[in-house]
Design a protein around this motif. Structure first.
Motif, PDB file in Angstrom:
ATOM      1  N   GLN A   1       3.327  59.490  28.039  1.00 60.11           N
ATOM      2  CA  GLN A   1       3.109  59.410  29.487  1.00 60.11           C
ATOM      3  C   GLN A   1       2.712  57.984  29.901  1.00 60.11           C
ATOM      4  O   GLN A   1       3.197  57.462  30.905  1.00 60.11           O
ATOM      5  N   GLU A   2       1.819  57.373  29.145  1.00 56.13           N
ATOM      6  CA  GLU A   2       1.385  56.008  29.446  1.00 56.13           C
ATOM      7  C   GLU A   2       2.549  55.023  29.355  1.00 56.13           C
ATOM      8  O   GLU A   2       2.723  54.175  30.223  1.00 56.13           O
TER       9      GLU A   2
ATOM     10  N   TRP B   1       5.720  55.696  29.628  1.00 56.16           N
ATOM     11  CA  TRP B   1       6.662  56.005  30.698  1.00 56.16           C
ATOM     12  C   TRP B   1       6.229  55.362  32.015  1.00 56.16           C
ATOM     13  O   TRP B   1       7.055  54.893  32.791  1.00 56.16           O
ATOM     14  N   ARG B   2       4.919  55.340  32.265  1.00 56.52           N
ATOM     15  CA  ARG B   2       4.399  54.762  33.515  1.00 56.52           C
ATOM     16  C   ARG B   2       4.546  53.248  33.565  1.00 56.52           C
ATOM     17  O   ARG B   2       4.312  52.639  34.607  1.00 56.52           O
TER      18      ARG B   2
ATOM     19  N   ASP C   1       7.172  51.383  33.472  1.00 52.24           N
ATOM     20  CA  ASP C   1       8.554  50.974  33.708  1.00 52.24           C
ATOM     21  C   ASP C   1       8.652  49.698  34.540  1.00 52.24           C
ATOM     22  O   ASP C   1       9.644  48.999  34.469  1.00 52.24           O
TER      23      ASP C   1
END
Length: 127
Positions: free
Chosen positions: A45-46, A48-49, A51
Protein backbone atom coordinates in the motif's frame (compact mmCIF):
# COMPACT_ATOMS: atom_id res chain seq x y z
CA UNK A 1 19.12 9.63 3.97
CA UNK A 2 15.38 10.18 3.89
CA UNK A 3 13.23 10.44 7.02
CA UNK A 4 9.50 10.17 7.51
CA UNK A 5 8.12 13.31 9.12
CA UNK A 6 5.46 11.31 10.96
CA UNK A 7 7.51 8.41 12.36
CA UNK A 8 11.08 9.70 11.84
CA UNK A 9 11.89 6.33 10.27
CA UNK A 10 15.21 6.71 8.43
CA UNK A 11 15.90 5.18 5.03
CA UNK A 12 19.51 5.17 3.92
CA UNK A 13 20.34 4.67 0.27
CA UNK A 14 22.89 5.88 -2.28
CA UNK A 15 22.00 9.23 -3.82
CA UNK A 16 23.75 8.54 -7.11
CA UNK A 17 22.40 8.64 -9.68
CA UNK A 18 20.24 11.44 -8.27
CA UNK A 19 18.02 11.52 -11.34
CA UNK A 20 16.66 8.06 -10.45
CA UNK A 21 16.20 8.63 -6.70
CA UNK A 22 12.41 8.92 -6.96
CA UNK A 23 12.21 5.62 -8.86
CA UNK A 24 14.60 3.80 -6.50
CA UNK A 25 13.22 5.06 -3.20
CA UNK A 26 10.02 2.95 -3.03
CA UNK A 27 11.96 -0.30 -3.30
CA UNK A 28 14.46 0.78 -0.64
CA UNK A 29 11.61 1.84 1.64
CA UNK A 30 10.00 -1.56 1.08
CA UNK A 31 13.23 -3.26 2.20
CA UNK A 32 13.42 -1.09 5.32
CA UNK A 33 9.77 -1.78 6.17
CA UNK A 34 10.28 -5.51 5.60
CA UNK A 35 13.35 -5.40 7.88
CA UNK A 36 11.11 -3.81 10.53
CA UNK A 37 8.63 -6.70 10.28
CA UNK A 38 5.87 -4.67 8.66
CA UNK A 39 3.18 -6.81 6.94
CA UNK A 40 3.53 -7.12 3.18
CA UNK A 41 0.03 -5.67 2.62
CA UNK A 42 1.04 -2.43 4.38
CA UNK A 43 4.28 -2.27 2.40
CA UNK A 44 2.45 -2.76 -0.90
CA UNK A 45 0.00 0.00 0.00
CA UNK A 46 2.81 2.42 0.88
CA UNK A 47 4.70 1.71 -2.34
CA UNK A 48 1.51 2.08 -4.37
CA UNK A 49 0.90 5.53 -2.85
CA UNK A 50 4.30 6.68 -4.11
CA UNK A 51 3.29 6.91 -7.75
CA UNK A 52 4.06 10.63 -7.78
CA UNK A 53 7.04 12.28 -6.13
CA UNK A 54 7.56 15.93 -5.31
CA UNK A 55 10.67 17.37 -3.73
CA UNK A 56 10.29 20.23 -1.27
CA UNK A 57 12.09 21.82 1.63
CA UNK A 58 10.84 20.82 5.02
CA UNK A 59 9.51 23.50 7.33
CA UNK A 60 9.79 21.11 10.28
CA UNK A 61 12.91 22.01 12.25
CA UNK A 62 12.57 18.87 14.37
CA UNK A 63 12.98 16.73 11.26
CA UNK A 64 16.05 18.72 10.23
CA UNK A 65 17.51 18.23 13.71
CA UNK A 66 16.84 14.50 13.61
CA UNK A 67 18.38 14.27 10.14
CA UNK A 68 21.52 15.98 11.42
CA UNK A 69 21.69 13.65 14.41
CA UNK A 70 21.09 10.58 12.24
CA UNK A 71 23.86 11.68 9.86
CA UNK A 72 26.35 11.76 12.73
CA UNK A 73 25.24 8.37 13.96
CA UNK A 74 25.21 6.91 10.44
CA UNK A 75 28.79 8.07 9.89
CA UNK A 76 29.78 6.09 12.98
CA UNK A 77 27.96 2.98 11.79
CA UNK A 78 29.33 3.32 8.26
CA UNK A 79 32.84 3.29 9.69
CA UNK A 80 31.98 0.42 12.04
CA UNK A 81 30.61 -1.64 9.16
CA UNK A 82 33.56 -0.64 6.95
CA UNK A 83 30.97 0.30 4.36
CA UNK A 84 31.91 -0.18 0.73
CA UNK A 85 30.03 1.66 -2.00
CA UNK A 86 27.36 -0.54 -3.45
CA UNK A 87 26.83 -2.59 -0.28
CA UNK A 88 23.17 -1.81 0.30
CA UNK A 89 22.92 -4.50 3.01
CA UNK A 90 24.98 -2.26 5.29
CA UNK A 91 22.70 0.69 4.58
CA UNK A 92 19.68 -1.45 5.46
CA UNK A 93 21.31 -2.55 8.72
CA UNK A 94 22.24 1.03 9.59
CA UNK A 95 18.69 2.20 8.84
CA UNK A 96 17.46 -0.42 11.32
CA UNK A 97 20.01 0.66 13.97
CA UNK A 98 19.02 4.31 13.62
CA UNK A 99 15.32 3.41 13.86
CA UNK A 100 15.93 2.02 17.36
CA UNK A 101 17.30 5.34 18.64
CA UNK A 102 15.11 7.46 20.91
CA UNK A 103 14.16 10.76 19.27
CA UNK A 104 13.06 13.73 21.34
CA UNK A 105 10.14 14.69 19.03
CA UNK A 106 8.67 11.26 19.83
CA UNK A 107 9.18 11.37 23.63
CA UNK A 108 5.49 11.98 24.34
CA UNK A 109 4.62 8.79 22.48
CA UNK A 110 6.48 5.81 21.08
CA UNK A 111 10.00 7.28 21.69
CA UNK A 112 11.79 5.67 18.71
CA UNK A 113 11.07 5.54 14.96
CA UNK A 114 10.67 1.76 14.92
CA UNK A 115 8.04 1.93 17.67
CA UNK A 116 6.30 4.86 15.95
CA UNK A 117 6.19 2.82 12.75
CA UNK A 118 4.64 -0.18 14.50
CA UNK A 119 2.01 2.06 16.14
CA UNK A 120 1.18 3.50 12.73
CA UNK A 121 0.89 0.04 11.18
CA UNK A 122 -1.26 -1.17 14.08
CA UNK A 123 -3.55 1.87 13.79
CA UNK A 124 -3.88 1.28 10.05
CA UNK A 125 -4.80 -2.36 10.62
CA UNK A 126 -7.58 -1.36 13.02
CA UNK A 127 -9.24 1.05 10.58
Amino acid sequence: MLVSEQTLLPVLMPLAPAATLARRFPSQLALVLKEQGVPSEFIAQEVWRMDQVRYAKTANRSVVGILNEFVKQAEFWLAAYAYEKGDDDDLLAISAKLAERPCSPLYKGPVSPDRALHELVKAGAQE
